[in-house]
Motif scaffolding. Structure first.
Motif, mmCIF file in Angstrom:
data_model
loop_
_atom_site.group_PDB
_atom_site.id
_atom_site.type_symbol
_atom_site.label_atom_id
_atom_site.label_comp_id
_atom_site.label_asym_id
_atom_site.label_seq_id
_atom_site.Cartn_x
_atom_site.Cartn_y
_atom_site.Cartn_z
ATOM 1 N N HIS A 88 0.801 -1.219 0.000
ATOM 2 C CA HIS A 88 0.000 0.000 0.000
ATOM 3 C C HIS A 88 0.840 1.279 0.000
ATOM 4 N N ILE A 89 2.160 1.168 0.237
ATOM 5 C CA ILE A 89 3.029 2.348 0.272
ATOM 6 C C ILE A 89 3.227 2.865 -1.154
ATOM 7 N N LYS A 90 3.480 4.155 -1.301
ATOM 8 C CA LYS A 90 3.772 4.714 -2.636
ATOM 9 C C LYS A 90 4.965 3.973 -3.226
ATOM 10 N N GLY A 91 4.802 3.461 -4.432
ATOM 11 C CA GLY A 91 5.845 2.621 -5.029
ATOM 12 C C GLY A 91 5.891 1.255 -4.378
ATOM 13 N N ALA A 129 0.452 -1.625 -13.168
ATOM 14 C CA ALA A 129 0.191 -0.544 -12.213
ATOM 15 C C ALA A 129 0.668 0.810 -12.735
ATOM 16 N N GLY A 130 1.532 0.799 -13.750
ATOM 17 C CA GLY A 130 1.992 2.059 -14.327
ATOM 18 C C GLY A 130 3.461 2.357 -14.116
ATOM 19 N N HIS A 131 4.207 1.436 -13.489
ATOM 20 C CA HIS A 131 5.637 1.650 -13.291
ATOM 21 C C HIS A 131 6.382 1.462 -14.607
ATOM 22 N N TRP A 191 13.836 7.042 -4.254
ATOM 23 C CA TRP A 191 14.275 8.250 -4.950
ATOM 24 C C TRP A 191 13.733 8.278 -6.380
ATOM 25 N N LEU A 192 13.707 7.126 -7.040
ATOM 26 C CA LEU A 192 13.306 7.081 -8.442
ATOM 27 C C LEU A 192 11.799 7.235 -8.639
ATOM 28 N N VAL A 193 11.002 6.759 -7.659
ATOM 29 C CA VAL A 193 9.542 6.762 -7.860
ATOM 30 C C VAL A 193 8.845 7.886 -7.098
ATOM 31 N N ARG A 194 9.617 8.758 -6.470
ATOM 32 C CA ARG A 194 8.990 9.767 -5.615
ATOM 33 C C ARG A 194 8.065 10.705 -6.400
ATOM 34 N N LYS A 195 8.328 10.887 -7.723
ATOM 35 C CA LYS A 195 7.502 11.788 -8.522
ATOM 36 C C LYS A 195 6.533 11.044 -9.441
#
Length: 425
Positions: A88-91, A129-131, A191-195
């Motif tokens: 459930h966490i972002k990324g 999921a869109g990654h 760091w890579l998925v924060r945005k």
């Protein structure tokens, strides 16, 4: 001259496309010819003795355990548990990959098997999921190489036999470095998925998390059995491999009931084929190792590195750079078998702890599995995930850089490896 003949013949045979095991045999024979002591009986005896080792029995059993775990539902339940825990966490799917990789590493010890299983289970989910596809494949490949570092590790078994170092101590010393590498992946992924604008799935309820943990309990128990069994001397590393294989077979057939006899036969055949490749490599390398000793190549290398013997950290840095270069062209097993007999006398002369060196050497070789152009794990992820090799290579670069940074940090501060290791032995 001797070093030139050894390296020249090996590289020449490899350039001609000769399989690495036969190239090792032939470069050993070339050295024998140059020293006027060629004897086919000596070749045959060394090949037989190379595989005639009780600790090496751990290799086929760990291979078999990995095959059974992936086909018997253990790997899938570990992924589901990791999903319930951090999905459930972002990324979150990236963190699921890392958590699942660490748990699976403590079960099989095979980077290729773990990376293939994680790719099949998680790459489609991450892309859906869109990654970014390349980044996701790179993360899975980088997470897969934790397997040779966290016990049980096939790499530690082969190094322990080649270097005559305690395999149990290597297993125990590999736990925390494996965790450090996993944390470097966590930081890099964050760091890579924060945005990224990927919306994670909703948080699981406490009941769903407990249910996922209950379903994965049988798989989660095995690492504790192996670690505590080795710690308290209940069994040797070879016996631990048998325990892992039998336990996974029992759970897959009796508890989860996802395997039957008809499904078992292909798994045994696959494990036997993979084991045969590794064991033949070990046997062939014994010829080269024997000739390396007879020709006193270690002594010549010690003389070359004499200025660095008074500075263990500088020597370790030089060895790590050498191993990185070799790892771009050779797979993990032949690199271990080729360099260990040459480097161990240098390491001992410099007063470096053999267990510490073994851990660092295997970490370097593990990262070599995702170093192009050879990168066995890169090829496995590309093949299973149907992703272009150039995409996987592009995606793996930031994670590989983070793992190299952690490795060089442990070269600068050996305490990061040895202090936690002594808690276990």
């Amino acid at each position: 001259m001797t070093i030139a003949i050894f390296l020249g013949s090996l590289l020449a045979f490899m350039a001609l496309g000769v399989p690495i095991a036969f190239a090792l045999l032939l470069c050993g024979a070339a050295l024998m010819w140059q020293m006027n002591m060629f004897d086919a009986q000596i070749l045959a005896q060394n090949v037989i003795e190379g595989a005639n080792s009780f600790p090496l029995l751990a290799v086929p059993f760990f291979m078999l355990a990995g095959e059974i775990m992936n086909a018997g539902g253990l790997s899938r339940r570990i992924v589901n548990f990791a999903m319930a825990l951090v999905g459930h966490i972002k990324g979150g799917l990236g963190y699921v990959t890392i958590v699942a990789a660490v748990i699976m590493a403590s079960l099989s010890g095979s980077a290729v098997a773990d990376a293939a299983a994680l790719t099949a289970l998680l790459l489609p989910m991450m892309v859906a999921a869109g990654h970014d596809r390349a980044r996701s494949a790179g993360l899975i490949a980088s997470a897969g190489i934790i397997a040779p570092i966290i016990p049980p590790s096939i790499g530690f078994v082969i190094f322990g036999v080649a270097a005559n170092v305690s395999i149990s101590k290597l297993f125990m010393a590999g736990i925390f470095p494996g965790v450090w590498l996993a944390l470097s992946l966590v930081a890099t992924w964050w760091w890579l998925v924060r945005k990224e604008m990927v919306v994670p799935p909703p948080r699981k309820t406490a009941g769903e998390v407990l249910d996922a943990m209950r379903l994965a309990t049988w798989a989660l128990v095995l690492p504790f059995i192996i670690v505590f069994g080795l710690k308290f001397g209940v069994f040797t590393p070879t016996e631990a491999a048998v325990v892992a294989a039998v336990y996974s077979l029992f759970v897959s057939t009796v508890i989860y009931r996802e395997l039957n006899f008809s499904k078992l036969v292909p798994l045994f055949i696959a494990a036997a084929k993979t084991s045969a490749v590794v064991m033949f490599l070990v046997a062939a390398a014994m010829v080269s190792a024997w000739m390396i000793t007879v020709a006193n190549l270690p002594g010549q290398v010690v003389e070359l590195l004499q200025p660095l013997l008074d500075s263990p950290r500088l020597l370790m840095l030089a060895i790590m750079i050498l191993t990185i270069v070799v790892g771009t062209a050779l797979d993990m097993t032949p690199t271990i078998l080729l360099l260990t007999p040459v480097l161990m006398p240098v390491v001992k002369a410099a007063g470096i702890d053999p267990v510490y060196f073994g851990v660092m050497f295997i970490i370097n070789n593990a990262i070599g599995l995702i170093t192009p152009p050879v990168g066995t794990v890169l090829n496995a992820v590309a093949g299973v995930g149907k992703v272009g090799m150039d995409e996987v290579t592009k995606g793996v670069l930031p994670f590989m850089a983070a793992q190299f940074a952690i490795m060089f940090l442990m070269v600068a501060f050996p305490q990061l490896v040895m202090v936690p290791a002594r808690w276990f032995y």
